[in-house]
Design an enzyme around this catalytic site. Structure first.
Site, PDB file in Angstrom:
ATOM      1  N   SER A  41       1.787   9.410   3.602  1.00 28.04           N
ATOM      2  CA  SER A  41       3.063   9.547   4.299  1.00 28.04           C
ATOM      3  C   SER A  41       4.096   8.525   3.861  1.00 28.04           C
ATOM      4  O   SER A  41       5.117   8.372   4.518  1.00 28.04           O
ATOM      5  CB  SER A  41       2.839   9.443   5.824  1.00 28.04           C
ATOM      6  OG  SER A  41       2.107   8.285   6.132  1.00 28.04           O
TER       7      SER A  41
ATOM      8  N   GLY B 212       0.306   5.680   0.878  1.00 25.07           N
ATOM      9  CA  GLY B 212      -0.596   6.715   1.338  1.00 25.07           C
ATOM     10  C   GLY B 212       0.076   8.051   1.385  1.00 25.07           C
ATOM     11  O   GLY B 212       1.105   8.288   0.736  1.00 25.07           O
TER      12      GLY B 212
ATOM     13  N   GLY C 122       0.819  -1.198   0.000  1.00 23.99           N
ATOM     14  CA  GLY C 122       0.000   0.000   0.000  1.00 23.99           C
ATOM     15  C   GLY C 122       0.852   1.248   0.000  1.00 23.99           C
ATOM     16  O   GLY C 122       2.051   1.219   0.258  1.00 23.99           O
TER      17      GLY C 122
ATOM     18  N   ASP D 180      -6.998  12.510  12.632  1.00 24.96           N
ATOM     19  CA  ASP D 180      -7.230  11.922  11.304  1.00 24.96           C
ATOM     20  C   ASP D 180      -7.912  10.565  11.455  1.00 24.96           C
ATOM     21  O   ASP D 180      -7.519   9.582  10.831  1.00 24.96           O
ATOM     22  CB  ASP D 180      -5.905  11.779  10.551  1.00 24.96           C
ATOM     23  CG  ASP D 180      -6.127  11.609   9.043  1.00 24.96           C
ATOM     24  OD1 ASP D 180      -7.259  11.880   8.578  1.00 24.96           O
ATOM     25  OD2 ASP D 180      -5.186  11.215   8.340  1.00 24.96           O
TER      26      ASP D 180
END
Length: 998
Positions: free
Chosen positions: A696, A694, A692, A821
Site C-alpha cells: 500500500s 509494501g 520499507g 490480513d
C-alpha cells in the site's frame, strides 16, 4: 455410458496394468482403481499390490467369508486425500460399510453416492468435504448409520432426508449448515440418534415434529442458534436418554413434559435464557445421572427431589436459585461434580457432603453460604478442585483437607475464616493455586510448603499471618505469584527467594519485614511487580534491580532504605515507581529527575534534585552559585548549538523539497493531540528516510524536532495497489485502503493496536502518520538472521500482545472488526518488543445479521494465512482472523515462514501437522529456542493448532485465545479430562474463575 466404456476398461487392464495386478478378481481391480485415484502420502495402501487373487487380505478390507466379495472398507486415519471416487466404490455391489473417517477427502460428496445401494453404514467424518448435502442420500434405503461430522458442508439439510426408511443414526456435527432444521426430520421414525450440534443455522425454533421420533435415544442440538421454547411434544420421547440443547437462545420455563421422559440419563440445557423454576416431578427421572442447566435465569429453591436422584454431575451455576441447599444432596452415592456458584443460596452446607460421593470438582463460590466447611469434602480421596470464594464461611479449615493430596486448585478467599491453616494444606504436592485472601487467618506459613512443588499462585493477602517467611519457599520453582500484603510477617525476606526464577509478582506490602533485600535479586529475571511498601526493610537498594528488564512496578516506599538512588533504575520502563519516605540521600539519577517522578521521592530529607520540595538548599552559597553558573553556561551553549544545527537542517530541507511538495494544499486530520504539524512531516519525505515499502505504499521514518520519531506511509491516489510477494490480489484501489485505514484506526484506542496520529491529504497524495516501531515487523525480525534475538519469553509476549489486540477488535468494538490480513509482517514491535497489530487497509466490520458473516467479492489476504473456508466461500468472520493468528503462533514456535519451498505444495499448518504425526513435536520447534521452555512452548503450539483447525467452529474466539495464552504461564498442570458429552476443560475454566486471577 458404463457399457460403452467397458472395452476401453478391459484394454487398459490387459495392456497397461502390471502382471501382479492381472491376477486380481474384478473387485480387486476396482479397489486398485480407487488406490490410483487418491493421494496416499503415507503409503497406507501399500498392501494393495499383492499377488492374492482377491483383496480380502488388504489393509482396511473385509470380505464375506463364503464368496470373497468385499463387504466393508475401513480406512480410518489412513491420511488419504482427494475426491471421493463413488463411481468406483459403488461397483462393489455387496459393500455394506464404508468408513473413511479422519482423512483429507475433499471437494463435494457426489450425487452418485446413492448408487451404493447396499450401504448400511456410511462414515465420512473428519474430512474436508464441501458443498451441499446430496439430496439423493435418502435413496440409500438400507442405510442405518450416517456420520458426516466435522466437514465443511454448507447450505441446508435437504427435505428429502425425511424419506430415509431405516436410518437409525444421523450426525452432522461441526459443519457450516445454514437455514433451519427441517420438520421432515420428524418422519424418520426409525431414528435413534440425531446430532446436529455446532452448525450456524439461522435463528429458528425446534421443529415440534421431532417429538414424533419415539425411538429416539440421543438428541444433540447444542449451538444450533435455536430460539423459542422447548416443544411440549418432547414428552413423547420415552426412550430418550440424552437431551442436549445447550448454547442456544431458548427461553421460557423448562416444560413439565420433560419429567415424563423416564429414560433420561443426561440433561444439558446450559447457556440459554430459561427462566421460572425447575419443574416438579423430577423424581420420575430415576435414571438421571447428569443435569446441567447453568447460565440461565432459573430461580426458586433447589428441589429436594432432584437432590435425591442418583446424580453424578449437578451443574446449576450462574442462575438465580435461592434458599438453602437440601441436605439430601449429601446422600448421593455417585456425585463427582457439584457446581452451584453464582446464585443466591444461603445457609450452611450439609455436614456429610462428600462423605458418600467421590467429589472431584466442587464449586459453591459467589453465594451467601455461612457456617463451617464440611470436614468430609475429601472423604473419598478424589477431590481436585475446591472453590468457595465470596461467601460467609467461618471457623477453621478442616484438618482433613490438609491430607487431601489430590487437590490441585484451592480457593477460600473472601470469607470469614480464621485460625491457623493446616500444615498439610501448605504442602499439597499437586496444588497449583492456593488462594486464602481476605479472611482472618493467623499463624505462620508452615515449612511444609516446600512440598508444594507444583504451586504457581500463592495469594494470601489481607489476613493476620505472622512470623518469618520460611526458607523452604525458595524451592517452589514453579511459583509465579506470591501476594501476601496486609499481614503481620516479620524478620527479613528469606535468602532463598532469589531462587524463584519464574516469579513475576512479589507483593508483601504492609507487613513488618526488616533486614535488607536478599543478595542476587537480579536473578528474578521474570519479576514485573515488586511491592514491599510499608515495612521496615533497610540497607541500600541494590543497583542490580535495574537489570530486571521486565520490571514495571516498583514500590519500596515507607521503609528504611538508605544510600543513593541506584543509577540502574534508569534502565527500567516503570509504570509505577515509589521510593518515598525512606532515608535516601545524594542526587536523583538524571533520567528520574523529572516532575512526573516527584512524588516518588518525597519524604527523603537528604535526597537532592531539581524537583520542588527536594533538597532546596544544596551546600554553601558560594559552591552552589558556582555550580549553578557552570550548569547555566553549559545549558545555554548546548541550546545555541542545537538551535544552529536544527536551523541549518530545516533551511536545507525546505530548499530541497520546495519543488516537489506544495504545502499550502495539504489537509491535516488528527486523531490524537499532536505536538507537530504537517510541515515537519513533509520536510522529511525523501528517499534517505525510506524504511520499507509494501502493498500500500512506501514507509518513511520521520524524526520530529522534539526528538521523537513517527512512521509515515505515503499512498498515491488513482493507482491500483502493488502486490507484494506472497500476497493474493487485494481488492479495490489505494483510496479504499486509505479510507479503511483512517476509518478503522481513527476510532480505535488500544495498547496493542498501532496508533494513527493523523492523516494528510491532497488530490494526488495521501499520508498516514503512525507511531514509530523501532524493531520493525515480527516477520522481518523472526525470519532474518536476527531471529535468534527473539528468545521464547519475548515470542510469548508478542503472541499475547497481538492476541489482545485482535480480541479487542473482535469483542470490544461495535460493530466487530475483522482485520482480514493478520500476518507476522503486520505485527510491529516497539523498543521493548511489545507488539502492535497494524495495516488495516483490508479491515471489514462484521454486521450482526444473525449469521455473523459477510461475503466478499474477491479473496484478500496473504498466502499461507488464509483460512480454508474463506478461500472457497468468500465469507469472512472473526474466525478467519483466528486462523491467521494461529499461523503466526506456528511461525513463533517453529521459526519457519508460512510458505516455504521446503514444504512443497503444503503450507506451514499442513507441514506442522504432518511432522507432528510422523516425527514428533521436537522436530517442529525452532532449534534456536532454549529447551528449558519446552513445556510452555508445547502448550502455545497446541493453541496455534486449535486456532488453525480446518473447521471454523473448532477455533476458539480470540478472547478465549488470550485467556489460554495467559494461563500457559500460570498453570503447569493440565486439567483432568471431562466426561464424554460435557464441555471442554477451557469452558469450565471460564465458568469457575468468575473473572478472577486464576
Amino acid at each position: 455410458m458404463f457399457c460403452k466404456m467397458l472395452p476401453l476398461l478391459f484394454f487398459f487392464i490387459f495392456f497397461f496394468l502390471p502382471p501382479t495386478i492381472l491376477c486380481l478378481n474384478q473387485e480387486g481391480l476396482y479397489l486398485h482403481q480407487f488406490k490410483l485415484s487418491v493421494d496416499d502420502p503415507d503409503s497406507s495402501l501399500s498392501t494393495w499390490n499383492n499377488r492374492d487373487p482377491t483383496p480380502c487380505n488388504w489393509a482396511g478390507i473385509t470380505c464375506e467369508p463364503t464368496n470373497t466379495t468385499v463387504t466393508q472398507i475401513n480406512l480410518s486415519n489412513f491420511n488419504i486425500a482427494g475426491p471421493l471416487p463413488t463411481s468406483i466404490l459403488c461397483r462393489l455391489t455387496n459393500l455394506t460399510s464404508l468408513i473413511l473417517t479422519n482423512n483429507s477427502i475433499n471437494q463435494t460428496l457426489p450425487l452418485e453416492i446413492s448408487l451404493c445401494t447396499s450401504l448400511t453404514h456410511l462414515d465420512l467424518s473428519q474430512n474436508l468435504l464441501t458443498g451441499t448435502l446430496p439430496h439423493t442420500l435418502s435413496l440409500l434405503s438400507n442405510l442405518r448409520y450416517l456420520d458426516l461430522t466435522a466437514n465443511n458442508f454448507s447450505g441446508s439439510i435437504p427435505n428429502s432426508f425425511g424419506a430415509f426408511q431405516n436410518l437409525e443414526v444421523i450426525s452432522l456435527v461441526y459443519n457450516l449448515l445454514e437455514s433451519s432444521i427441517p420438520s421432515s426430520i420428524g418422519n424418520i421414525t426409525t431414528l435413534k440418534t440425531l446430532n446436529l450440534s455446532y452448525n450456524p443455522f439461522q435463528p429458528s425454533q425446534i421443529p415440534p415434529e421431532i417429538g414424533n421420533l419415539t425411538n429416539l435415544e440421543i438428541l444433540w442440538l447444542s449451538s444450533c442458534n435455536l430460539v423459542g421454547v422447548i416443544p411440549y411434544s418432547f414428552g413423547k420421547l420415552n426412550k430418550l436418554t440424552v437431551l442436549d440443547l445447550a448454547m442456544n437462545n431458548l427461553h421460557g420455563s423448562i416444560p413439565s413434559s420433560l419429567t415424563q421422559m423416564k429414560s433420561l440419563k443426561q440433561i444439558e440445557l446450559y447457556n440459554n435464557s430459561f427462566s421460572g423454576e425447575l419443574p416438579s416431578g423430577m423424581s420420575n427421572l430415576t435414571s438421571l445421572r447428569l443435569i446441567d442447566v447453568a447460565m440461565n435465569r432459573i430461580g426458586g429453591s433447589i428441589p429436594d427431589e432432584l437432590c435425591r436422584l442418583p446424580l453424578e454431575s449437578l451443574n446449576l451455576y450462574e442462575n438465580r436459585f435461592t434458599g438453602e441447599l437440601p441436605a439430601s444432596i449429601a446422600d448421593s452415592p455417585n456425585l463427582y461434580e457439584f457446581k452451584i456458584f453464582t446464585n443466591l443460596l444461603s445457609g450452611e452446607l450439609p455436614e456429610n457432603l462428600g462423605k458418600n460421593g467421590p467429589l472431584i470438582w466442587f464449586d459453591v463460590s459467589n453465594n451467601s453460604f455461612s457456617g463451617r466447611i464440611p470436614a468430609s469434602l475429601c472423604e473419598r480421596g478424589a477431590l481436585e478442585e475446591l472453590l468457595m470464594i465470596h461467601n460467609s464461611f467461618s471457623g477453621e479449615i478442616p484438618a482433613s483437607l490438609g491430607a487431601c493430596r489430590t487437590l490441585a486448585r484451592v480457593r477460600f478467599g473472601f470469607n470469614n475464616l480464621s485460625g491457623e491453616v493446616p500444615a498439610g494444606l501448605w504442602g499439597l504436592p499437586h496444588v497449583y493455586l492456593l488462594e486464602l485472601v481476605d479472611n482472618s487467618f493467623s499463624g505462620s506459613i508452615a515449612k511444609t510448603i516446600g512440598g508444594a512443588g507444583n504451586l504457581s499462585l500463592l495469594t494470601i493477602s489481607n489476613n493476620n499471618f505472622s512470623g518469618a517467611i520460611p526458607e523452604e519457599i525458595g524451592t517452589l520453582e514453579n511459583l509465579q505469584e506470591f501476594s501476601g500484603g496486609n499481614n503481620l510477617f516479620n524478620y527479613s525476606l528469606p535468602e532463598s527467594i532469589v531462587n524463584l526464577r519464574q516469579l513475576g509478582i512479589l507483593d508483601l506490602h504492609n507487613n513488618k519485614l526488616s533486614g535488607e533485600l536478599p543478595k542476587g535479586i537480579q536473578s528474578l529475571k521474570k519479576l514485573n511487580e515488586l511491592n514491599l511498601a510499608n515495612n521496615e526493610i533497610g540497607g541500600k537498594i541494590p543497583d542490580e534491580i535495574g537489570s530486571i528488564s521486565v520490571l514495571n512496578f516498583l514500590d519500596l516506599s515507607n521503609n528504611r532504605f538508605s544510600g543513593n538512588v541506584p543509577l540502574g533504575l534508569q534502565n527500567l520502563k516503570l509504570n509505577e515507581l515509589n521510593l518515598s519516605y525512606n532515608k535516601l540521600s545524594g542526587e536523583i539519577p538524571p533520567l528520574l529527575n523529572k516532575d512526573m517522578y516527584r512524588d516518588s521521592f518525597i519524604g527523603n530529607p537528604s535526597l537532592c534534585g531539581d524537583l520542588k520540595g527536594l533538597c532546596d538548599v544544596k551546600g554553601d552559597g558560594k559552591s552552589a552559585d558556582f555550580v549553578w553558573l557552570l550548569r547555566t553556561i553549559f545549558i545555554v551553549a548546548t541550546l545555541v548549538f542545537i538551535f544552529g544545527v536544527v536551523w541549518f537542517y530545516f533551511k536545507y530541507m525546505n530548499i530541497k523539497n520546495a519543488r516537489s511538495i506544495d504545502k499550502t494544499k495539504w489537509t491535516l486530520m488528527s486523531f490524537h493531540k499532536l505536538g507537530f504539524g504537517e510541515d515537519e512531516v513533509l520536510n522529511c519525505l525523501d528517499e534517505d528516510n525510506v524504511v520499507g515499502s509494501g502493498s500500500s505504499g512506501k514507509v518513511y521514518k520521520v524524526v520530529l524536532t522534539n526528538g521523537e520519531a513517527v512512521a509515515v506511509k505515503k499512498i498515491w491516489g488513482g493507482l491500483r495497489m502493488e502486490t507484494e510477494s506472497g500476497d493474493i490480489e487485494k481488492s479495490g484501489f489505494q483510496d479504499n485502503a486509505f479510507d479503511t485505514e483512517v476509518e478503522t484506526l481513527g476510532k480505535i484506542r488500544h495498547k496493542n493496536i498501532v496508533k494513527l496520529w493523523c492523516c494528510c491529504t491532497t488530490r494526488d497524495c495521501k499520508l498516514l502518520v503512525y507511531e514509530y516501531m523501532p524493531n520493525g515487523s515480527l516477520g522481518d525480525l523472526l525470519h532474518s538472521n536476527k531471529g535468534g534475538l527473539l528468545d521464547w519469553p519475548t515470542r510469548y509476549k508478542i503472541a499475547l500482545d497481538a492476541a489482545e489486540g485482535l480480541s479487542y477488535l473482535h469483542h470490544d468494538c461495535v460493530p466487530p472488526i475483522v482485520h482480514r490480513d493478520v500476518k507476522s509482517n503486520n505485527i510491529l514491535l516497539d523498543e521493548d518488543f511489545s507488539a502492535r497489530v497494524a495495516d488495516f487497509g483490508l479491515a471489514k466490520t462484521v454486521e450482526s445479521n444473525g449469521k455473523g458473516t459477510k461475503s466478499m467479492s474477491v479473496i484478500a489476504g496473504s498466502c499461507g494465512y488464509i483460512a480454508p473456508e474463506y478461500a472457497y466461500t468468500l465469507r469472512v468472520n472473526e474466525k478467519s482472523d483466528t486462523y491467521s493468528f494461529g499461523v503466526v503462533i506456528l511461525e513463533l514456535v517453529t521459526g519457519r515462514r508460512p510458505v516455504d519451498p521446503e514444504f512443497g505444495e503444503k503450507d506451514l499448518v499442513m507441514w506442522a501437522c504432518n511432522t507432528l504425526d510422523q516425527k514428533g513435536v521436537d522436530h517442529v520447534l525452532d532449534s534456536r529456542l532454549d529447551s528449558c521452555f519446552k513445556e510452555e512452548i508445547y502448550k502455545v503450539l497446541n493453541i496455534g493448532l486449535m486456532c488453525t483447525s480446518p473447521l471454523p467452529i473448532n477455533r476458539p474466539a480470540m478472547r478465549r485465545v488470550v485467556k489460554m495464552l495467559q494461563e500457559v504461564g500460570a498453570e503447569s498442570q493440565t486439567k483432568s479430562s471431562q466426561k464424554d458429552g460435557k464441555l471442554s476443560p477451557y469452558y469450565y475454566d471460564d465458568a469457575s474463575d468468575h473473572g478472577s486471577v486464576a
